[in-house]
Design a protein around this motif. Structure first.
Motif, PDB file in Angstrom:
ATOM      1  N   ALA A  66      -6.033  -8.649   6.766  1.00 51.67           N
ATOM      2  CA  ALA A  66      -6.577  -7.365   6.167  1.00 51.67           C
ATOM      3  C   ALA A  66      -6.497  -6.435   7.442  1.00 51.67           C
ATOM      4  CB  ALA A  66      -8.065  -7.431   5.775  1.00 51.67           C
ATOM      5  N   TYR A  67      -6.830  -7.067   8.555  1.00 52.54           N
ATOM      6  CA  TYR A  67      -6.563  -5.896   9.481  1.00 52.54           C
ATOM      7  C   TYR A  67      -5.194  -5.708  10.055  1.00 52.54           C
ATOM      8  CZ  TYR A  67     -11.661  -7.182  10.347  1.00 52.54           C
ATOM      9  OH  TYR A  67     -13.100  -7.249  10.477  1.00 52.54           O
ATOM     10  N   MET A  68      -4.115  -6.601   9.983  1.00 52.02           N
ATOM     11  CA  MET A  68      -2.868  -6.446  10.145  1.00 52.02           C
ATOM     12  C   MET A  68      -2.276  -5.415   9.098  1.00 52.02           C
ATOM     13  SD  MET A  68      -0.798  -7.632  12.692  1.00 52.02           S
ATOM     14  CE  MET A  68      -1.388  -9.177  13.058  1.00 52.02           C
ATOM     15  N   THR A  69      -2.665  -5.491   7.830  1.00 56.77           N
ATOM     16  CA  THR A  69      -2.283  -4.516   6.803  1.00 56.77           C
ATOM     17  C   THR A  69      -2.323  -3.165   7.300  1.00 56.77           C
ATOM     18  OG1 THR A  69      -2.687  -5.960   5.127  1.00 56.77           O
ATOM     19  CG2 THR A  69      -2.457  -3.494   4.521  1.00 56.77           C
ATOM     20  N   GLU A  70      -3.846  -2.896   7.967  1.00 55.84           N
ATOM     21  CA  GLU A  70      -3.914  -1.377   8.419  1.00 55.84           C
ATOM     22  C   GLU A  70      -3.168  -0.962   9.661  1.00 55.84           C
ATOM     23  OE1 GLU A  70      -5.250   0.770   6.494  1.00 55.84           O
ATOM     24  OE2 GLU A  70      -5.464  -0.775   5.009  1.00 55.84           O
ATOM     25  N   VAL A  71      -3.102  -2.032  10.452  1.00 58.12           N
ATOM     26  CA  VAL A  71      -2.304  -1.742  11.635  1.00 58.12           C
ATOM     27  C   VAL A  71      -0.933  -1.261  11.376  1.00 58.12           C
ATOM     28  CG1 VAL A  71      -1.412  -2.707  13.802  1.00 58.12           C
ATOM     29  CG2 VAL A  71      -3.817  -3.175  13.193  1.00 58.12           C
ATOM     30  N   LEU A  72      -0.216  -2.297  10.475  1.00 58.85           N
ATOM     31  CA  LEU A  72       1.368  -2.260  10.177  1.00 58.85           C
ATOM     32  C   LEU A  72       1.394  -0.937   9.526  1.00 58.85           C
ATOM     33  CD1 LEU A  72       2.448  -5.789   9.467  1.00 58.85           C
ATOM     34  CD2 LEU A  72       2.579  -4.362  11.437  1.00 58.85           C
ATOM     35  N   ARG A  73       0.671  -0.536   8.235  1.00 59.87           N
ATOM     36  CA  ARG A  73       0.778   0.671   7.585  1.00 59.87           C
ATOM     37  C   ARG A  73       0.523   2.093   8.258  1.00 59.87           C
ATOM     38  NH1 ARG A  73      -2.787   4.522   5.120  1.00 59.87           N
ATOM     39  NH2 ARG A  73      -4.606   3.424   6.086  1.00 59.87           N
ATOM     40  N   GLY A  74      -0.393   1.779   9.379  1.00 60.63           N
ATOM     41  CA  GLY A  74      -0.286   3.068  10.511  1.00 60.63           C
ATOM     42  C   GLY A  74       0.976   3.002  10.970  1.00 60.63           C
ATOM     43  N   ALA A  75       1.651   1.963  11.692  1.00 66.36           N
ATOM     44  CA  ALA A  75       2.807   2.012  12.402  1.00 66.36           C
ATOM     45  C   ALA A  75       3.856   2.331  11.502  1.00 66.36           C
ATOM     46  CB  ALA A  75       3.079   0.436  12.804  1.00 66.36           C
ATOM     47  N   ILE A  76       3.874   2.106  10.037  1.00 68.37           N
ATOM     48  CA  ILE A  76       5.067   2.699   9.375  1.00 68.37           C
ATOM     49  C   ILE A  76       5.002   4.030   9.067  1.00 68.37           C
ATOM     50  CG2 ILE A  76       6.249   2.551   7.084  1.00 68.37           C
ATOM     51  CD1 ILE A  76       5.501  -0.516   7.010  1.00 68.37           C
ATOM     52  N   LEU A  77       3.665   4.557   8.730  1.00 72.03           N
ATOM     53  CA  LEU A  77       3.624   5.914   8.561  1.00 72.03           C
ATOM     54  C   LEU A  77       3.932   6.673  10.105  1.00 72.03           C
ATOM     55  CD1 LEU A  77       0.044   5.969   6.688  1.00 72.03           C
ATOM     56  CD2 LEU A  77       2.493   6.506   5.727  1.00 72.03           C
ATOM     57  N   ALA A  78       3.956   6.482  11.272  1.00 73.61           N
ATOM     58  CA  ALA A  78       4.225   7.054  12.547  1.00 73.61           C
ATOM     59  C   ALA A  78       5.639   7.158  12.652  1.00 73.61           C
ATOM     60  CB  ALA A  78       3.637   6.399  13.498  1.00 73.61           C
TER      61      ALA A  78
ATOM     62  N   LYS B 133       0.959  -1.360  -0.052  1.00 75.89           N
ATOM     63  CA  LYS B 133       0.104  -0.017  -0.041  1.00 75.89           C
ATOM     64  C   LYS B 133       0.645   1.175   0.004  1.00 75.89           C
ATOM     65  CE  LYS B 133      -4.619  -0.762   1.743  1.00 75.89           C
ATOM     66  NZ  LYS B 133      -5.579  -0.340   2.434  1.00 75.89           N
ATOM     67  N   LEU B 134       2.030   1.067   0.728  1.00 78.97           N
ATOM     68  CA  LEU B 134       3.037   2.220   0.662  1.00 78.97           C
ATOM     69  C   LEU B 134       3.759   2.372  -0.570  1.00 78.97           C
ATOM     70  CD1 LEU B 134       3.680   2.232   4.739  1.00 78.97           C
ATOM     71  CD2 LEU B 134       2.054   3.867   3.230  1.00 78.97           C
ATOM     72  N   SER B 135       4.091   1.339  -1.289  1.00 81.69           N
ATOM     73  CA  SER B 135       4.900   1.328  -2.417  1.00 81.69           C
ATOM     74  C   SER B 135       4.669   2.390  -3.478  1.00 81.69           C
ATOM     75  CB  SER B 135       4.957  -0.135  -2.976  1.00 81.69           C
ATOM     76  OG  SER B 135       3.626  -0.426  -3.691  1.00 81.69           O
TER      77      SER B 135
END
Length: 236
Positions: free
Chosen positions: A115-127, A47-49
């Motif tokens: 699916a849920y883990m994707t959003e958790v990790l995406r938010g953690a990377i953006l932080a 998602k962040l690529s």
């Protein structure tokens, strides 16, 4: 029979079966959580690529999974997946197979967790402060080395609370696999109650076992969070 006799570890008591069901629940949950973590990691990176087709595909995946109730997903993916696999095998002239209940439960729950883990990790990377990533890139680190030495240690403190919630969720969702006929703690409890007519006793025992699993899980995640936050200043 007394309550202690009904909960005895040896037959005709059901205590041993309940403990076996609890161990099976933890095994299903841990395996599904691990698969979801892998799905989530690749999903977050995808998602962040900045790749638009990949991003749209992952958005469809996470949006659909989070919008549909887990029970419908488990039943649908189990039966549709089994049917699709057998149709594919028949197309290649191979005999159909019967999917193992444990494997099916883990695969379906892991797919949902991803699916849920994707959003958790995406938010953690953006932080993560962008300066840390830019500094690692300036030092000439390869993408893998940058992820291992900078991104992963920095995202874990932000992701662990969300990951702990997902672990609690998957331990409860594991009870839903009973609808596809696999025996874990919830199904064992229902069978024990149906055979003895002591529903309150066995559902209370199952609640205690789930509580024990939750409390031990909280201790593990608390230890992990303290470990990954070593050297960080605690804020109120």
């Amino acid at each position: 029979m007394t309550a202690w006799q009904l909960l005895a570890l040896e037959p005709p008591g059901w205590g041993g079966a309940l403990l076996t069901g609890a161990v099976t629940t933890v095994a299903i949950s841990a395996s599904a959580f691990a698969i979801g973590l892998v799905f989530g990691l690749f999903g977050a990176v995808g998602k962040l690529s900045g790749n638009r087709p990949v991003g749209l595909l992952l958005k469809l995946y996470t949006g659909t999974i989070r919008a549909v109730p887990e029970l419908i997903l488990i039943v649908g993916l189990y039966y549709a997946g089994t049917d699709g696999l057998n149709r594919l095998l028949l197309a290649f002239g191979m005999p159909p197979v019967e999917v193992n209940g444990f494997v099916a439960a883990v695969a379906v729950l892991g797919f949902v967790q991803g699916a849920y883990m994707t959003e958790v990790l995406r938010g953690a990377i953006l932080a993560i402060p962008s300066g840390q990533i830019e500094a690692a890139r300036a030092f000439g680190m390869s993408p893998f080395l940058r992820f291992r030495r900078v991104t992963l240690p920095a995202l874990l403190p932000n992701a662990l609370p969300g990951m702990a919630n997902l672990w609690m969720s998957v331990t409860k969702d594991s009870a839903l696999v009973a609808v596809v006929g696999y025996q874990e703690l919830a199904l064992t409890t229902r069978l024990a109650g149906a055979n003895t007519k002591q529903y309150f006793l066995f559902f209370l025992a199952a609640a205690v076992l789930y509580l024990v699993i939750t409390l031990l899980s909280n201790l593990v995640f608390h230890w992990l969070e303290r470990r990954v936050r070593r050297g960080q200043r605690l804020t109120a």
